[in-house]
Each structure stands twice: as structure tokens, then as C-alpha cells.
Design a protein around this motif. Structure first.
Motif, mmCIF file in Angstrom:
data_model
loop_
_atom_site.group_PDB
_atom_site.id
_atom_site.type_symbol
_atom_site.label_atom_id
_atom_site.label_comp_id
_atom_site.label_asym_id
_atom_site.label_seq_id
_atom_site.Cartn_x
_atom_site.Cartn_y
_atom_site.Cartn_z
ATOM 1 N N ASN A 173 -9.506 -4.072 15.948
ATOM 2 C CA ASN A 173 -9.704 -4.296 14.458
ATOM 3 C C ASN A 173 -10.504 -3.043 13.772
ATOM 4 N N PHE A 174 -9.835 -2.444 12.719
ATOM 5 C CA PHE A 174 -10.194 -1.337 11.900
ATOM 6 C C PHE A 174 -10.645 -1.898 10.575
ATOM 7 N N PHE A 175 -12.202 -1.473 10.599
ATOM 8 C CA PHE A 175 -12.732 -1.897 9.006
ATOM 9 C C PHE A 175 -12.872 -0.355 8.481
ATOM 10 N N LEU A 176 -11.971 -0.173 7.479
ATOM 11 C CA LEU A 176 -11.901 1.137 6.844
ATOM 12 C C LEU A 176 -13.388 1.407 6.121
ATOM 13 N N ASP A 177 -13.516 2.622 6.178
ATOM 14 C CA ASP A 177 -14.628 3.011 5.234
ATOM 15 C C ASP A 177 -14.235 2.693 3.570
ATOM 16 N N LYS A 178 -14.674 1.795 2.929
ATOM 17 C CA LYS A 178 -14.421 1.674 1.754
ATOM 18 C C LYS A 178 -14.516 2.701 0.724
ATOM 19 N N ASN A 179 -15.684 3.416 0.751
ATOM 20 C CA ASN A 179 -15.686 4.534 -0.137
ATOM 21 C C ASN A 179 -14.699 5.710 -0.016
ATOM 22 N N GLU A 180 -14.543 5.870 1.277
ATOM 23 C CA GLU A 180 -13.567 7.180 1.825
ATOM 24 C C GLU A 180 -11.950 6.473 1.578
ATOM 25 N N THR A 181 -11.650 5.463 1.755
ATOM 26 C CA THR A 181 -10.337 4.950 1.475
ATOM 27 C C THR A 181 -10.102 5.008 -0.050
ATOM 28 N N THR A 182 -11.240 4.146 -0.748
ATOM 29 C CA THR A 182 -10.852 4.200 -2.158
ATOM 30 C C THR A 182 -10.850 5.606 -2.891
ATOM 31 N N ARG A 183 -11.375 6.836 -2.500
ATOM 32 C CA ARG A 183 -11.193 7.954 -2.868
ATOM 33 C C ARG A 183 -9.783 8.394 -2.415
ATOM 34 N N THR A 184 -9.446 8.126 -1.255
ATOM 35 C CA THR A 184 -7.996 8.896 -0.981
ATOM 36 C C THR A 184 -7.045 8.038 -1.566
ATOM 37 N N VAL A 185 -7.052 6.623 -1.588
ATOM 38 C CA VAL A 185 -5.912 5.875 -2.265
ATOM 39 C C VAL A 185 -5.745 6.145 -3.734
ATOM 40 N N LEU A 186 -6.936 6.096 -4.368
ATOM 41 C CA LEU A 186 -6.979 6.488 -5.878
ATOM 42 C C LEU A 186 -6.217 8.047 -6.191
ATOM 43 N N SER A 187 -7.160 8.770 -5.534
ATOM 44 C CA SER A 187 -6.540 10.208 -5.846
ATOM 45 C C SER A 187 -5.237 10.512 -5.557
ATOM 46 N N THR A 188 -4.645 9.756 -4.327
ATOM 47 C CA THR A 188 -3.169 10.064 -4.049
ATOM 48 C C THR A 188 -2.406 9.550 -5.133
ATOM 49 N N ILE A 189 -2.714 8.342 -5.758
ATOM 50 C CA ILE A 189 -1.463 7.652 -6.748
ATOM 51 C C ILE A 189 -1.780 8.468 -7.931
ATOM 52 N N LEU A 190 -3.147 8.882 -8.294
ATOM 53 C CA LEU A 190 -3.187 9.628 -9.713
ATOM 54 C C LEU A 190 -2.690 11.032 -9.428
ATOM 55 N N LYS A 191 -2.371 11.414 -8.419
ATOM 56 C CA LYS A 191 -1.702 12.549 -8.240
ATOM 57 C C LYS A 191 -0.302 12.535 -8.133
ATOM 58 N N GLU A 192 0.251 11.513 -7.364
ATOM 59 C CA GLU A 192 1.557 11.523 -7.259
ATOM 60 C C GLU A 192 2.388 10.658 -8.287
#
Ligand code: ARG
Length: 563
Positions: free
Chosen positions: A80-99
Motif C-alpha cells: 500500500n502506497f501513501f502518497l506524499d500529500k504536498n508533492e501530489t497536490t503540487r503535481t495534480v493541481l499544476s497539471t490540471i491548471l496547465k492542461e
């Protein structure tokens, strides 16, 4: 999932025997969120590695590089993987805002065509709720297909040929009037049709008259042809107003009549392959070798007239030749299941290996306050009335909630039509359901207006903030935010799943989840407080509106700015 890439890469280091694709396919969501964000089950590796799944899971965890994660743990046979919340938040949001609206798009379809036979009402009759289902499911599948990298071709296979038009012409010529038809075309033609059946039940010979007129039509008789043409045009005009209200366009209106001159080819191939047999004067293809339970496919009636099946075979071949489809979908109610099994079987017997790419996208029946509808008896619910009533119900709620709203009528139409469409797509398509308009147009609960309302609320926060979101520095790690982030993160895989299962309901359910997660967040946080995280919170809100708007667009539902 944006972050699955990281998980796949990390796992690939410790599992050299598996390809990244094989790893990616196995990833799933844990049963509950306290078990982690992503799970990798090890059952299927037991044979390959000659070890118990539990042992494999603990081995992986002891070797794996944990640095980019909050933690990685073995729970029984799962890693089971617990994602790094800060890191994930940053990638998910910046991807959506860009695409932006491109977020979630993939290239799986490689630009191949997918033909979608959809809507396909019968002319001179009102469009039924069943045709509405075919229209909206087909349209949503077309959008989903496109998002997965295919090119959809939306075909309206109008029911514009068959003996019923002989009956209609007879009825019109015997007791109809031009003025009546012009005043209210479909209702009048339907009335003639119903009256024909009433009269024919007393006087059998009327059926012969009807057949004779159809024969004239098939033989190209000028008067018959002109009447038919006129009925077809009037019908299309009425259908078009419905399509416009639903914002649905077609690439082709080639209906059954279009195939009149393309059926000889079908008959020739069937003859050449020695598949045609005469049975009681009719020409049939025996399918008992394919499946002993299948009834034969009727190709020509004893009087030589071709049939629905013959036209469908010609259409299938024409579509392959014209569009070279990679899939050919038929969005048609479950009651025609056998017809499509027969059609596919005949196509394979004819030697077309692409027959396996033909798919019947079946759906369940809508009842209206518990009743089924039938056009023969004339007790139909008109779609126009359904959309009008939905509009009025939406308008009533807007007047209560937002009396100052400027363009109430436009919004009421977006909400009313959106509600009907959303409701139609929300349940697994093969389910039957009853239609109760009051429930469908509610602003709360599992409805389209609820998702639209949530989206409008998010948009209004952005307007009020008067702040341009800056795409980096998007750190947030409270629990309500995390719920939204993981949901946003799941959008790309949700788009893939919706296509793989040919289920628009997967997108509808997804949009409800995202709307719920956002409303929980909205209730618990002060989004517009001017502190160090303001930009990040607005980035979150903006990402939510981007993905909600795109989910609704895929379903064929509009997103009002305000409501
Ligand atoms: N017009 C038909 C009906 O209302 C539906 C046609 C579906 N498409 C097809 N290619 N058979 O029942």
C-alpha cells in the motif's frame, strides 16, 4: 492517475520481471482510505516468484525506495502506497491548471474512427424516451471516445423506410388533409397511423392497401415518393428542435432508405457464399450452426420486400467501407438484442472478420411514472413536453435561490435539459428506471443540477477573489483537500474506464463524487481568507471547476456560470 507513473517506476525497480504496463494494470484503490492511496496486489506474482503473496509484499517493501512517498507498507498480500500529500497536490493541481480542458485526454485510440449509431428515431412518429436514451448515451459515448483519442462518427440511422409508410400514405390519401399535417406534422401523422390500426382491426383489407402503397413507394412511384419525402422533412424538422435543445449534432443522417440501392450487394454475397435458404417463400440465413438458439435472419419477405435486417447489413458494410472503423457501436434498446446478435452472426458468416468490432450498446427501459409507452396506441409522452416541464421546474428553483440572476430563461434551459440528460446517464445503462421529473430536476441529491450548482458556486468564488492563480507553490494538506486531490487525480483513469466499459455513468458518478468532495471542503474552510495559502486554495477551486466542467461536457451537459 497522474501519480501512478511514480508508483509504476518505483515498483519497476524492484520487479524486473514485469513491464511497466503489467504493473500499471494491477494497481487499484485500497478498500478504505486509511489503508493508503494506491494498492498493488501481489496474488498474481505468487506463481511467477514461487512465493506466498504476503512474503512477496513484505519483500517489496523492504527493498523499495520510499523517499518520494509519505510511506509504503505491506498489509497482507498488498503493498500500500501513501502518497506524499504536498508533492501530489503540487503535481495534480499544476497539471490540471496547465492542461485545462485537455486534462484526462489520452491517445489510446490513435486517431481511429469509431462509428456510433445513435438516436435513430422513426419518422412520422414522435421521438420516444427510448430514442432519447439512445441519443444521450450515444452522444456521451462519442465525447468519451474522442477524449480517448478516437474520432467518433455520429450516425442517425433514421427509421424512414418500411411498410408503415405505405399505411401512412394510404391513411393520408383517404382521410387526411394537407392543412392538418402542416399545422402539427408529427402529432397529425401519428393520429393517422393510430386511426389506420383502429380501422384495420375491423377491416383487414386496409393492410393490403397499405402494403400496395409501400410497394409503389419501393418501385419509385412519384406520388408516393413525394409524400414520403414530405413526411420525412417535417419529421426531421421536429427532431431537430429536440437535438438543438440538447446541443447534439450528427455527422450523418443516412437512414434506412439510404440503403435501398445498396442491398443487392448483400444479397449477392449471401448467394455467393450459399447462405440464403428459402423458407415458406421467404429468403433467410440459417444461424443454428452459430448458435442453436438463434432464430434465422430474415433477408427478404415472400413478396420480395427487403427488411430492417437487410438494410442493417448493407449499412454495416457501407460504414466499414466509408469510415474503416476500429469499432462500430449501435446504441439501441435491449429489446433488439437478438437482432444485433443475428446481424453480427450473418456478417461473420459472410466472411467479414471485422464483425467482431461490431457492438450492440444495449440499454434498459424507461417507464414514465410506472407506465411503458406505445406509439401504436398513441399514448406517448412527448419529449418536448418533458423538456418544457424540466425547464419550468428549473426556473422555479432559480427564482427562489437567485432572484437577481439576469438570463434566467437561458440558465433554466441549461439546467432543465441538463437534468434530464444527467439522470439518463447516471445509472448503469442496462438498468431499467422510472422517470419522475420532480426528482430529476432537484438542486440537491444525485442530480445534474447539483453538479452544475456546485460548479457555478466554485466559479463564483473565483470571480469574487479577483485573483489570477499562479501555477506553482500549491501546498495544501488538510483532509478535505486531500479527498479532492485524490478524486481529481483519478480523472484520467476514470475517462479510460468509461470507454473500456462503454459506460457514461462512470463519468456521471465521478462528477457527483467530485461535487460532494468539494461541497464538504467548501462548508469547512474559509477559501477567500487572505493568508499564505490563498493562491493554493484558489488553484484547488479552479482545478475543480475545470474537471467538473469537462465531466459535464463529456456527458453533454452544459455548465452555467451562475444559477
Ligand atoms: N429505428 C429503430 C427503432 O426505432 C432503431 C434503429 C437502430 N439502429 C439500427 N442500425 N438498427 O427501433
Amino acid at each position: 492517475m497522474v501519480n501512478n507513473e511514480l508508483i509504476v517506476l518505483t515498483l519497476a525497480h524492484v520487479l524486473p520481471d514485469l513491464t511497466p504496463e503489467q504493473i500499471s494494470e494491477k494497481l487499484e484503490s485500497p478498500k478504505s482510505s486509511d489503508l493508503g492511496d494506491v494498492a498493488f496486489p501481489t496474488f498474481s506474482l505468487a506463481k511467477l516468484l514461487h512465493q506466498a503473496p504476503q512474503k512477496i509484499a513484505t519483500d517489496i517493501v523492504s527493498k523499495i525506495d520510499q523517499t518520494k512517498f509519505e510511506k509504503i507498507v505491506a498489509t497482507g498480500p498488498y503493498v500500500n502506497f501513501f502518497l506524499d500529500k504536498n508533492e501530489t497536490t503540487r503535481t495534480v493541481l499544476s497539471t490540471i491548471l496547465k492542461e485545462e480542458s485537455d486534462f484526462g485526454r489520452n491517445t489510446d485510440g490513435d486517431g481511429h474512427n469509431v462509428t456510433i449509431d445513435m438516436s435513430s428515431p422513426n419518422i412520422a412518429k414522435p421521438m420516444s424516451m427510448g430514442h432519447l436514451r439512445s441519443t444521450v448515451i450515444g452522444n456521451a459515448l462519442a465525447n468519451i471516445t474522442q477524449k480517448n483519442g478516437y474520432v467518433p462518427v455520429k450516425i442517425n440511422h433514421l427509421g424512414d423506410w418500411g411498410t408503415q409508410f405505405g399505411k401512412l400514405i394510404y391513411a393520408y390519401k383517404t382521410w387526411g388533409s394537407e392543412d392538418e399535417v402542416k399545422a402539427d406534422p408529427i402529432a397529425t401523422l401519428l393520429r393517422y397511423y393510430v386511426e389506420f390500426h383502429e380501422k384495420a382491426s375491423i377491416d383487414e383489407t386496409l393492410n393490403d392497401e397499405g402494403r400496395a402503397w409501400f410497394k409503389k413507394l419501393e418501385d419509385g412511384d412519384l406520388e408516393a415518393h413525394e409524400l414520403w419525402q414530405w413526411f420525412r422533412e417535417e419529421s426531421l424538422n421536429e427532431f431537430t428542435t429536440i437535438y438543438e435543445r440538447l446541443n447534439i449534432e450528427f455527422d450523418s443522417f443516412n437512414g434506412e432508405a439510404f440503403y435501398n440501392d445498396k442491398m443487392d450487394k448483400v444479397i449477392d454475397i449471401l448467394k455467393e457464399k450459399e447462405l440464403l435458404v428459402t423458407s415458406q417463400g421467404a429468403q433467410i440465413v440459417d444461424l443454428s450452426d452459430v448458435n442453436p438458439n438463434l432464430t434465422p435472419a430474415m433477408i427478404k419477405r415472400s413478396d420480395g420486400a427487403t427488411l430492417y435486417m437487410t438494410r442493417d447489413l448493407a449499412a454495416a458494410i457501407y460504414r466499414k467501407e466509408t469510415y474503416d472503423f476500429s469499432k462500430s457501436l449501435y446504441v439501441v434498446g435491449g429489446e433488439q438484442r437478438e437482432h444485433f446478435v443475428q446481424m453480427k452472426s450473418v456478417l461473420s458468416l459472410m466472411g467479414f472478420d471485422w464483425a467482431t468490432d461490431v457492438e450492440h450498446i444495449s440499454f434498459g427501459l424507461i417507464t414514465f411514472n410506472g407506465k411503458k409507452m406505445s406509439t401504436r396506441k398513441g399514448d406517448v409522452v412527448l419529449l418536448k413536453d418533458v423538456l418544457d416541464d424540466a425547464h419550468d421546474l428549473a426556473l422555479k428553483q432559480i427564482q427562489e435561490k437567485n432572484p437577481a440572476l439576469g438570463n434566467k430563461d437561458v440558465v433554466a434551459e441549461q439546467v432543465g435539459a441538463g437534468a434530464v440528460v444527467f439522470h439518463d446517464l447516471m445509472n448503469d445503462r442496462t438498468n431499467n428506471f422510472d422517470f419522475n421529473l420532480e426528482e430529476v430536476v432537484r438542486f440537491e441529491g444525485d442530480t445534474g443540477p447539483y453538479v452544475q450548482y456546485t460548479n457555478a458556486r466554485a466559479k463564483s468564488i473565483l470571480r469574487k477573489s479577483n485573483h489570477d492563480v499562479i501555477g506553482n507553490y500549491l501546498v495544501l494538506d488538510d483532509n478535505d483537500t486531500w479527498d479532492i486531490i485524490t478524486t481529481l487525480n483519478a480523472f484520467p483513469s476514470t475517462v479510460q474506464r468509461a470507454w473500456q466499459q462503454r459506460e457514461a455513468s462512470i463519468i456521471a458518478k465521478y462528477s457527483l463524487n467530485l461535487a460532494r468532495a468539494f461541497n464538504k471542503y467548501y462548508a469547512n474552510s474559509k477559501i477567500l481568507t487572505d493568508d499564505a495559502h490563498l493562491n493554493a486554495r484558489l488553484g484547488l477551486v479552479k482545478s475543480v471547476t475545470i474537471v467538473l466542467t469537462e465531466s459535464l461536457r463529456l456527458l453533454g451537459v452544459q455548465s452555467p456560470e451562475e444559477m
